[in-house]
Design a protein around this motif. Structure first.
Motif, short mmCIF file in Angstrom:
data_model
loop_
_atom_site.label_atom_id
_atom_site.label_comp_id
_atom_site.label_asym_id
_atom_site.label_seq_id
_atom_site.Cartn_x
_atom_site.Cartn_y
_atom_site.Cartn_z
N THR A 235 8.41 -10.57 2.92
CA THR A 235 7.70 -10.05 1.80
C THR A 235 6.56 -9.53 2.57
OG1 THR A 235 8.57 -11.46 0.23
CG2 THR A 235 6.35 -10.28 -0.30
N ASP B 25 -0.13 1.89 0.40
CA ASP B 25 0.34 0.54 0.19
C ASP B 25 1.51 0.46 -0.65
OD1 ASP B 25 -1.13 -0.18 2.43
OD2 ASP B 25 -2.59 -1.02 1.30
N LYS C 22 2.96 -6.58 2.00
CA LYS C 22 2.02 -5.71 0.67
C LYS C 22 3.18 -4.40 0.63
CE LYS C 22 -2.09 -3.87 -0.75
NZ LYS C 22 -3.47 -3.84 -0.82
N SER C 23 3.43 -4.23 -0.64
CA SER C 23 4.29 -3.23 -1.04
C SER C 23 4.32 -3.19 -2.67
CB SER C 23 5.70 -3.54 -0.35
OG SER C 23 6.13 -4.54 -0.80
N THR C 24 4.76 -2.36 -3.23
CA THR C 24 5.35 -2.26 -4.53
C THR C 24 6.67 -2.65 -4.66
OG1 THR C 24 3.49 -1.02 -5.48
CG2 THR C 24 5.10 -1.22 -6.89
N ARG D 230 5.65 -3.22 8.60
CA ARG D 230 5.99 -3.35 7.17
C ARG D 230 7.27 -2.86 6.94
NH1 ARG D 230 0.46 -1.92 3.78
NH2 ARG D 230 -0.83 -3.84 4.56
N GLU E 138 1.96 -4.75 -7.59
CA GLU E 138 2.96 -5.70 -6.69
C GLU E 138 4.33 -5.61 -6.88
OE1 GLU E 138 1.57 -10.05 -5.09
OE2 GLU E 138 0.43 -8.24 -4.36
N LEU F 30 6.36 1.38 0.47
CA LEU F 30 5.45 0.44 1.36
C LEU F 30 4.78 1.54 2.19
CD1 LEU F 30 7.20 0.90 4.20
CD2 LEU F 30 8.42 -1.21 3.36
#
Lengths: 260, 260
Positions: free
Chosen positions: B249, B172, B251-253, B240, B189, B233
């Protein structure tokens, strides 16, 4: 060193899209390996390139958006053929490395504008066999056009001054007319560019965007100017390529390079 | 414009030689098409490159003759993967054109020495999508070495100042430890390179010559210096990538680029 052009009509079936002649390619790879000379290999695009290129009129330059798709598809298709050629060469212990024209050179209204010979030199110096091929290419004037294997061989001959330039085709050599349709065509064994220029050639019947005998003779003329001898031989007959590489005389056409 | 790195572990099965994840690639191609942004795509070599490259120790440079064979085989194998990626992109109406590092750049002791950005610019200007990839490459100091996809993305980020650099991986995003082996790993995050540097990362367990988390963080650090934000991601989760390209946006860094 030798430049070897493997004609598109030898390694593919020109009338059928994407039909690779694996057996012939494998035999030719074996013949090159056996002769054990320093070579650069140039292969035609054959039916992997010409059919799409013709359909999308890539060689006319960028005129409508749909051609972008055609260029991309042609590039990928020719790369597929190149993969098959590389695999065959690798299976015969030839350390072939691909140099794709669409990434390393640009044309200007079909004429060469920029080409990175250093990449060929560096791979040769390390002991690799550079392999390049007829491909789509960027064109500073036209957006894009086609870089034929024959244009490449001409450029490489001028830069590398090879011992000999060898065209591997699907005929024994050059004739006074197309031997496929004219049984009275006479064969040239040893000839000069001057003699060839006198010749009126009938165009061959294949779907071919870049080649045809007229273009071929013009290419050979440019090669002869660099001083290199050109040999045109039949790739369908066993050992003609390997024997030629070893310096033996086989049935073929020899066009003398012009000595200064 | 966006730079998209399709991780080798997303589009291939890294543990199995030459296993292409067609379904995942096709979905990602569809997501890129749907978002309809100007992109350059960089793909990892995955199991098409790493296994051979490791076996022949290509990244150590030229030390013994057998490696010439290994370099040639790796080049062809990675080109096969590139063919599969191109075909998937073309099937989703993305006019992808291949730019192979082994033909267009050289390294010097693993560091970039010369790269032709013009070729990328020319293809972009015409409306193509340049596709480059982790590859073997010439190295002025070592003879040859490996040009990783991560090195490429770093170079391209510095040159093209993209809106965002997107790493499509099989997690993720970034964690405080390898989440595959440590269930207490915490997820990042939004973060800065400074925060990441504090992090001691455990190396991942895959057979991978060029990547691993440590190298990845160093790459992101170099990208952040160019001012670009980096998003990491999960390519295995639907939408995504497309949502991120559209500015949503997921879920990802997100690693913030350093503002001057």
């Amino acid at each position: 060193m030798f430049l070897i052009k493997l004609g598109g009509s030898v390694i593919t079936d020109k009338a059928k899209e994407c039909c690779f002649k694996q057996d012939i390619m494998d035999r030719l790879a074996g013949e090159i390996r056996q002769a054990n000379k320093q070579v650069i290999i140039i292969h035609g695009a054959g039916s992997f390139g010409h059919i799409l290129a013709k359909q999308y009129k890539i060689n006319d330059g960028y005129k409508r958006k749909k051609q972008i798709e055609g260029f991309a598809l042609t590039q990928a298709m020719v790369q597929r053929l190149n993969n098959l050629v590389l695999a065959s060469l690798h299976n015969h212990d030839i350390p072939a490395v691909s140099i794709p024209p669409h990434a390393v050179l640009s044309l200007s209204d079909h004429e060469p504008a920029r080409i990175d010979f250093n990449i060929f030199k560096k791979y040769l110096a390390l002991g690799f066999t550079p392999v390049t091929f007829g491909d789509v290419a960027l064109d500073n004037q036209l957006g894009f056009s086609i870089c034929s294997g024959d244009l490449l061989i001409q450029l490489l001959a001028a830069e590398f001054k090879p011992e000999k330039v060898i065209f591997v085709i699907d005929e024994d050599g050059l004739y006074s007319a197309n031997p496929k349709i004219n049984k009275n065509a006479t064969f040239f064994e040893n000839t000069t560019v001057k003699d060839l220029e006198k010749l009126t050639t009938s165009l061959d019947a294949h779907a071919d965007v870049t080649e045809g005998m007229k273009g071929k003779i013009n290419t050979i003329k440019q090669i002869a100017k660099t001083g290199a001898d050109t040999i045109i031989l039949n790739g369908n007959i066993h050992n003609r390529l390997s024997d030629t590489l070893k310096g033996k005389t086989v049935k073929s056409t020899l066009v003398y390079g012009e000595k200064p």
